[in-house]
Design an enzyme around this catalytic site. Structure first.
Site, PDB file in Angstrom:
ATOM      1  N   LYS A  52       0.964  -1.263   0.155  1.00 39.11           N
ATOM      2  CA  LYS A  52      -0.003   0.045  -0.185  1.00 39.11           C
ATOM      3  C   LYS A  52       0.963   1.174   0.009  1.00 39.11           C
ATOM      4  CE  LYS A  52      -3.924  -2.449   2.294  1.00 39.11           C
ATOM      5  NZ  LYS A  52      -4.398  -2.995   3.592  1.00 39.11           N
ATOM      6  N   GLN A  96      -4.380  -1.856   9.715  1.00 37.46           N
ATOM      7  CA  GLN A  96      -4.437  -3.049   9.244  1.00 37.46           C
ATOM      8  C   GLN A  96      -4.880  -4.254   9.831  1.00 37.46           C
ATOM      9  OE1 GLN A  96      -3.154  -3.743   6.028  1.00 37.46           O
ATOM     10  NE2 GLN A  96      -3.898  -5.510   6.273  1.00 37.46           N
ATOM     11  N   ASP A 119     -10.964   2.660   4.259  1.00 36.62           N
ATOM     12  CA  ASP A 119     -11.302   1.416   4.165  1.00 36.62           C
ATOM     13  C   ASP A 119     -12.688   0.977   3.999  1.00 36.62           C
ATOM     14  OD1 ASP A 119      -9.208  -0.399   3.786  1.00 36.62           O
ATOM     15  OD2 ASP A 119      -8.598  -0.570   6.096  1.00 36.62           O
TER      16      ASP A 119
END
Ligand code: NAD
Length: 291
Positions: A52, A96, A119
């Site tokens: 990422k 994460q 997200d």
């Protein structure tokens, strides 16, 4: 059979984002800025976060990686999120997953400012998705929509089966495919671990999205001829012939299923790169909304 190549489709998305970012900076505005929090040092999570960050660089974005110890307290993690919420130079925040067991994942997600929740996991953003309102679409289902758009795969009126009902993949995917949007308007069946006669459902599907995390689960006897098969699964299995000691397997038995399909995603190189492209798109959107 044709390949839904995630490397090609994601490169197209990223090229557009790079041009848009350059236009922003030429106009005297700052580039999008993604902050990623990584707790502990799980091998797969390390790889995803590193990818990422690298993709941010390639697209002209700024990125910040916050590393926290595996035994960090929940309070320290929540305080870090609040700090990033209050930092005006940060557009998007991701934590994460999975997190260590002593940390309440739901609490962590709810602490992220919904305007920076790239997200798309915050309940406020999930609610907006369900109602068809503008929001941050969770990166993996969003990446799949972008892939369907890139390869011009028709979805209207098709029978779609989504296998897996997780909050990050299966459930939002089923909502999106059934929504009145360009890559939607399917009749969707959402299958899960308690579904009976899964094979019968799959056999009727024009589109299958497999997101259950069981390597090579989907076999040729479950596929209708001409189906579009999207394999979300990524499982590391031991392989001593590889330098890394493992190889990646999807949820689809590619060799037997591929010959029956009209289109199929490979693993790796299918949904994975699209997930990252979608995350970058969400970060750009967050930045634009803040500008
Ligand atoms: P999860 O474990 O949270 O959910 C799995 C789902 O599969 C559950 O809803 C369960 O009901 C269902 N399931 C399990 N066994 C089943 C069975 N035998 N029959 C039918 N349904 C069954 O998983 P997740 O987070 O949604 O991830 C799924 C897979 O996708 C994993 O391999 C994960 O690594 C991968 N993944 C890939 C990406 C990517 O970018 N490519 C992103 C996210 C997740």
């Amino acid at each position: 059979m044709l390949i839904l190549d995630g490397k090609i489709a994601s490169a197209a998305v990223k090229a557009t984002l790079l041009a848009q970012t350059q236009a922003l900076t030429i106009a005297g505005k700052r580039a999008p800025h993604l902050a990623a929090i990584l707790v502990g040092n799980n091998g797969a999570s390390e790889t995803y976060v590193a990818s990422k960050v690298k993709n941010c660089e390639e697209t002209g974005f700024e990125s910040t990686l916050v590393r926290l110890d595996v035994d960090v307290t929940e309070k320290i993690l929540l305080d870090k999120i609040i700090e990033l919420n209050n930092n005006p130079s940060v557009d998007g925040i991701l934590v994460q997953l999975p997190l260590p067991k002593h940390i309440d994942e739901a609490k962590v997600i709810e602490t992220i400012n919904p305007a920076k929740d790239v997200d798309g996991f915050h309940p406020a953003n999930v609610g907006r998705l369900v109602q068809g309102l503008p929001t941050f679409i969770p990166a993996t289902p969003y990446g799949i929509l972008l892939m369907l758009a890139h390869f011009d795969i028709p979805t209207k009126g098709k029978n779609a089966v989504v296998i897996g009902r997780s909050n990050i993949v299966g459930r939002p995917m089923s909502i999106l495919l059934s929504s009145n949007i360009p890559q939607g308007n399917c009749t969707v069946t959402l299958c899960h671990s308690r579904t009976k006669e899964l094979e019968t459902h799959c056999k009727q599907a024009d589109i299958i999205v497999a997101a259950l995390g069981k390597p090579e689960f989907l076999q040729a006897n479950m596929i209708k001829k001409g189906a579009v098969v999207i394999d979300v699964g990524i499982t590391r299995v031991n392989d001593n012939t590889k330098k890394s000691g493992f190889r990646l397997l999807g949820d689809v038995h590619f060799e037997s299923v591929a010959p029956l399909c009209s289109w199929i995603t490979p693993v790796p190189g299918g949904v994975g790169p699209m997930t990252i492209a979608a995350l970058l798109k969400n970060t750009f959107q967050a930045c634009q909304q803040r500008h």
